[in-house]
Each structure stands twice: as structure tokens, then as C-alpha cells.
Design a protein around this motif. Structure first.
Motif, PDB file in Angstrom:
ATOM      1  N   ALA A   1     -11.872  40.217 -36.079  1.00 16.62           N
ATOM      2  CA  ALA A   1     -10.571  40.788 -35.469  1.00 16.62           C
ATOM      3  C   ALA A   1     -10.650  40.949 -34.448  1.00 16.62           C
ATOM      4  N   GLY A   2     -10.765  39.864 -33.196  1.00 13.88           N
ATOM      5  CA  GLY A   2     -10.781  40.635 -32.078  1.00 13.88           C
ATOM      6  C   GLY A   2      -9.817  40.508 -31.446  1.00 13.88           C
ATOM      7  N   VAL A   3      -9.708  41.274 -30.717  1.00 16.28           N
ATOM      8  CA  VAL A   3      -9.202  41.746 -29.424  1.00 16.28           C
ATOM      9  C   VAL A   3      -8.204  40.571 -28.956  1.00 16.28           C
ATOM     10  N   PHE A   4      -6.945  39.840 -28.285  1.00 16.37           N
ATOM     11  CA  PHE A   4      -6.101  39.230 -27.712  1.00 16.37           C
ATOM     12  C   PHE A   4      -5.611  39.424 -27.051  1.00 16.37           C
ATOM     13  N   VAL A   5      -4.619  40.322 -26.918  1.00 15.64           N
ATOM     14  CA  VAL A   5      -3.800  41.320 -26.673  1.00 15.64           C
ATOM     15  C   VAL A   5      -4.711  42.822 -26.398  1.00 15.64           C
ATOM     16  N   ALA A   6      -5.030  43.296 -24.821  1.00 18.16           N
ATOM     17  CA  ALA A   6      -5.032  44.531 -24.401  1.00 18.16           C
ATOM     18  C   ALA A   6      -4.297  45.568 -24.544  1.00 18.16           C
ATOM     19  N   GLU A   7      -3.545  45.078 -24.637  1.00 16.29           N
ATOM     20  CA  GLU A   7      -2.109  46.271 -24.677  1.00 16.29           C
ATOM     21  C   GLU A   7      -1.509  46.361 -25.828  1.00 16.29           C
TER      22      GLU A   7
ATOM     23  N   TYR B   1      -8.908  49.125 -19.677  1.00 18.65           N
ATOM     24  CA  TYR B   1      -8.678  48.097 -21.104  1.00 18.65           C
ATOM     25  C   TYR B   1      -8.800  46.302 -21.615  1.00 18.65           C
ATOM     26  N   GLY B   2      -8.270  46.070 -20.965  1.00 16.26           N
ATOM     27  CA  GLY B   2      -7.885  44.495 -20.479  1.00 16.26           C
ATOM     28  C   GLY B   2      -7.897  43.838 -18.583  1.00 16.26           C
ATOM     29  N   PHE B   3      -8.041  42.870 -18.781  1.00 19.97           N
ATOM     30  CA  PHE B   3      -8.475  41.506 -17.956  1.00 19.97           C
ATOM     31  C   PHE B   3      -6.942  41.515 -16.878  1.00 19.97           C
ATOM     32  N   SER B   4      -8.113  41.315 -15.537  1.00 17.63           N
ATOM     33  CA  SER B   4      -6.317  40.591 -15.157  1.00 17.63           C
ATOM     34  C   SER B   4      -5.781  39.847 -15.295  1.00 17.63           C
ATOM     35  N   ARG B   5      -6.676  38.432 -15.801  1.00 22.13           N
ATOM     36  CA  ARG B   5      -6.119  37.653 -16.481  1.00 22.13           C
ATOM     37  C   ARG B   5      -6.305  36.997 -18.133  1.00 22.13           C
ATOM     38  N   GLU B   6      -5.936  36.602 -18.788  1.00 23.62           N
ATOM     39  CA  GLU B   6      -7.112  36.232 -19.830  1.00 23.62           C
ATOM     40  C   GLU B   6      -7.971  34.730 -19.469  1.00 23.62           C
ATOM     41  N   PRO B   7      -9.400  35.368 -19.953  1.00 23.48           N
ATOM     42  CA  PRO B   7     -10.013  34.026 -19.745  1.00 23.48           C
ATOM     43  C   PRO B   7      -9.326  32.475 -19.647  1.00 23.48           C
ATOM     44  N   GLU B   8      -8.769  32.292 -21.043  1.00 19.93           N
ATOM     45  CA  GLU B   8      -7.933  30.854 -20.905  1.00 19.93           C
ATOM     46  C   GLU B   8      -6.596  30.632 -20.824  1.00 19.93           C
ATOM     47  N   ASP B   9      -6.212  31.310 -19.744  1.00 21.13           N
ATOM     48  CA  ASP B   9      -5.362  31.362 -18.544  1.00 21.13           C
ATOM     49  C   ASP B   9      -5.639  30.748 -17.618  1.00 21.13           C
ATOM     50  N   VAL B  10      -7.477  30.683 -16.996  1.00 21.68           N
ATOM     51  CA  VAL B  10      -7.317  30.642 -16.059  1.00 21.68           C
ATOM     52  C   VAL B  10      -8.431  29.341 -15.971  1.00 21.68           C
ATOM     53  N   ALA B  11      -8.581  29.063 -17.886  1.00 17.74           N
ATOM     54  CA  ALA B  11      -9.625  27.889 -18.030  1.00 17.74           C
ATOM     55  C   ALA B  11      -9.609  26.952 -17.383  1.00 17.74           C
TER      56      ALA B  11
ATOM     57  N   LEU C   1     -14.899  30.537 -34.119  1.00 14.34           N
ATOM     58  CA  LEU C   1     -14.809  31.445 -35.371  1.00 14.34           C
ATOM     59  C   LEU C   1     -13.612  32.583 -34.850  1.00 14.34           C
ATOM     60  N   PHE C   2     -12.766  32.402 -35.678  1.00 11.37           N
ATOM     61  CA  PHE C   2     -11.494  32.956 -35.584  1.00 11.37           C
ATOM     62  C   PHE C   2     -11.308  33.588 -36.625  1.00 11.37           C
ATOM     63  N   LEU C   3     -11.801  35.240 -37.449  1.00 11.30           N
ATOM     64  CA  LEU C   3     -11.355  35.862 -38.469  1.00 11.30           C
ATOM     65  C   LEU C   3     -10.814  36.567 -38.218  1.00 11.30           C
ATOM     66  N   THR C   4      -9.981  37.421 -39.012  1.00 12.37           N
ATOM     67  CA  THR C   4      -8.990  38.177 -38.921  1.00 12.37           C
ATOM     68  C   THR C   4      -8.551  38.528 -40.349  1.00 12.37           C
TER      69      THR C   4
ATOM     70  N   ALA D   1      -4.241  36.353 -32.411  1.00 13.93           N
ATOM     71  CA  ALA D   1      -5.222  34.724 -32.152  1.00 13.93           C
ATOM     72  C   ALA D   1      -4.235  33.947 -32.575  1.00 13.93           C
ATOM     73  N   TRP D   2      -3.921  33.512 -33.549  1.00 15.82           N
ATOM     74  CA  TRP D   2      -3.638  32.072 -33.676  1.00 15.82           C
ATOM     75  C   TRP D   2      -2.663  31.513 -32.430  1.00 15.82           C
ATOM     76  N   ALA D   3      -2.722  32.494 -31.535  1.00 14.92           N
ATOM     77  CA  ALA D   3      -1.543  31.784 -30.881  1.00 14.92           C
ATOM     78  C   ALA D   3      -2.308  31.818 -30.162  1.00 14.92           C
ATOM     79  N   ARG D   4      -3.880  30.831 -30.153  1.00 19.05           N
ATOM     80  CA  ARG D   4      -4.171  30.599 -28.858  1.00 19.05           C
ATOM     81  C   ARG D   4      -5.075  29.425 -29.255  1.00 19.05           C
TER      82      ARG D   4
END
Length: 264
Positions: free
Chosen positions: A109-115, A182-192, A201-204, A216-219
Motif C-alpha cells: 500500500a505504498g504512496v506513489f503520489v504524495a499529494e 510530505y512529498g519529494f521535489s521530484r519522484e525517484p523514477e523520474d530522475v533515474a 513487489l508492489f502490493l495494493t 502504483a501500476w502507472a509505474r
């Protein structure tokens, strides 16, 4: 930072969500122990459990503090990281910042969108209502009812044992401070510089109205070795509400890291 350590072997760092503490992840401990020689390192994040907030006032500072603690406690060896809810967001950041040392990443149940207003959320769903269970929980009943999709006595007891204790000791003032950033300035996937190629594993929960499942699935294109599982009859506490499947999926994730973990 307050840590609870169990077992020996390859380090597995476990990060809880916002407003609770490490106890929310302890129901997974015996399943992890059964999966092999894993040194389970449960962290109380700053402002949670027995860890003072200190200077931490944002998700960015939280991630830096977690990474500093990982370096200290692991001695620089390779490790895996698992995060729940807000801890899942921190785990994603850790997995990218320290990717050369990371064996794998899991979020529950991980946060993927901070806002929260920008999350793609399902409607609130209550699949089984039990007023007797709620009333029997006393003051904790409302907190349980806010999250529970299936209101059974078993799920209520799991909440009382593993969620409520962290809620009662969290630093509300520190949480409010962190929540403002609460959020990052940029998401880690976007700067990788490339995709994340380690076992993931992404369990939701299909009925998770807090963080949802679609973000989560969007990534999925970024995580080339990820198992995605969205479980019906589960909300934000998916690993408590669908414990048998959650434990099996975590064990599968650990097994997929087996050869690499054994070489650490």
C-alpha cells in the motif's frame, strides 16, 4: 533512530507508514524468517514510535535520515528494503539513491503520489460491516472503521495489536510539520537514468481509498522485474486484511532475490 532487529543474514530494512510505528509490519516477521537467513531491521521513523523527530521536517529529510541509518547499521553491505504506505515512498527513494547496494524493493500500500488530492482513488467501500465489532473496540473503533474494508473480530484484533500502539505514541506536532512537506521535489523514477532492474513487489488493496492502487501500476514500465498484485477485499492495511496472500507474495519476492542475497 530506534531499531528492532531480528534474525541474522542479509539485511532487510522495513519502513512503516505515517503515524504508526514498526509494529504494523511485525505480522510479516515469521514469514520472512521462514524464507531464509534475513536480518530483519525494523525502523521507527523520526517522530514515530521511540524515535524522536529531531531536525526532520520533510520527506526529503526523512529519506536522508533513513539512508544515513542504513549505512550505519548495515556497514555498507547489500540489503533489501520494504516499505508500507509513507514508508513505501521512502523505500522507493532509498532503492534509487542506493541502487548499487539494493537487492530488491517492496511496497505494501505504498504512496506513489504524495499529494492526496492528486491520487487516483477508488470510492470508499465497506464490504462487511459489523457494528458489534466496532462498539467492542471502544475508543479505537472509529480509527479502525475509517480503514477497515472487512470488519471482523480478527481484523479488529490485528488493528489493536499492530496499528493502534503506534498511533498512540506518534509525535503529532512532528507529523504536522512533516505533512506540510510530505512529498519529494521530484519522484525517484523520474530522475533515474534507467529502469529499476532488481526484484520488486508492489502490493495494493483494491478498496484502498487512502493511496489507491492505480498510481502504483502507472509505474510498471520502470520496474522491469516487478510483481504487481492488487487484492480484493483489502484496503490500506492490505497486509493485515489479506495476510495469507501478503505473506506468500513477500516470500516470493524474497526468493527472487535468493542468489544475489546469498552473495552479499
Amino acid at each position: 533512530m530506534h531499531l528492532v532487529e531480528r534474525g541474522d543474514g542479509t539485511p532487510l530494512v522495513l519502513l512503516h507508514g505515517f503515524g504508526v510505528d514498526h509494529r504494523i509490519l511485525l505480522p510479516l516477521d515469521d514469514a520472512i524468517a521462514e524464507a531464509g537467513p534475513w536480518r530483519r531491521i525494523y525502523m521507527d521513523l523520526p517522530g514515530h514510535g521511540l524515535t524522536p523527530a529531531g531536525h526532520v521536517a520533510s520527506a526529503e529529510e526523512m529519506a536522508k535520515e533513513v539512508e544515513r541509518q542504513i549505512d550505519e547499521v548495515t556497514g555498507g553491505v547489500r540489503f533489501a528494503v520494504l516499505g508500507n504506505s509513507f514508508g513505501g515512498m521512502i523505500a522507493r527513494r532509498v532503492a534509487h539513491d542506493l541502487e548499487e547496494r539494493v537487492l530488491g524493493l517492496a511496497t505494501l500500500a505504498g504512496v506513489f503520489v504524495a499529494e492526496s488530492s492528486e491520487r487516483d482513488l477508488p470510492d470508499r467501500a465497506l464490504l462487511l460491516e459489523n457494528e458489534d465489532v466496532i462498539e467492542g473496540m471502544g475508543d479505537a473503533g472509529d480509527d479502525f472503521a475509517d480503514m477497515a474494508v472487512i470488519q471482523t473480530s480478527e481484523h479488529a484484533q490485528a488493528f489493536l495489536d499492530h496499528v493502534l500502539p503506534g498511533l498512540e505514541v506518534s509525535d503529532r506536532r512532528a507529523m504536522a510539520r512533516i505533512a506540510r512537506r510530505y512529498g519529494f521535489s521530484r519522484e525517484p523514477e523520474d530522475v533515474a537514468t534507467g529502469p529499476f532492474t532488481k526484484p520488486a513487489l508492489f502490493l495494493t488493496g483494491r478498496q484502498d481509498h487512502v493511496v489507491g492502487f492505480r498510481d502504483a501500476w502507472a509505474r510498471h514500465e520502470h520496474y522491469t522485474r516487478a510483481t504487481y498484485a492488487t487484492l480484493d477485499s483489502a484496503g490500506h492495511n492490505v497486509h493485515l486484511e489479506r495476510s495469507a496472500l501478503a505473506r506468500a507474495l513477500v516470500q516470493d519476492w524474497l526468493a527472487r532475490m535468493g542468489p544475489a542475497a546469498g552473495a552479499s
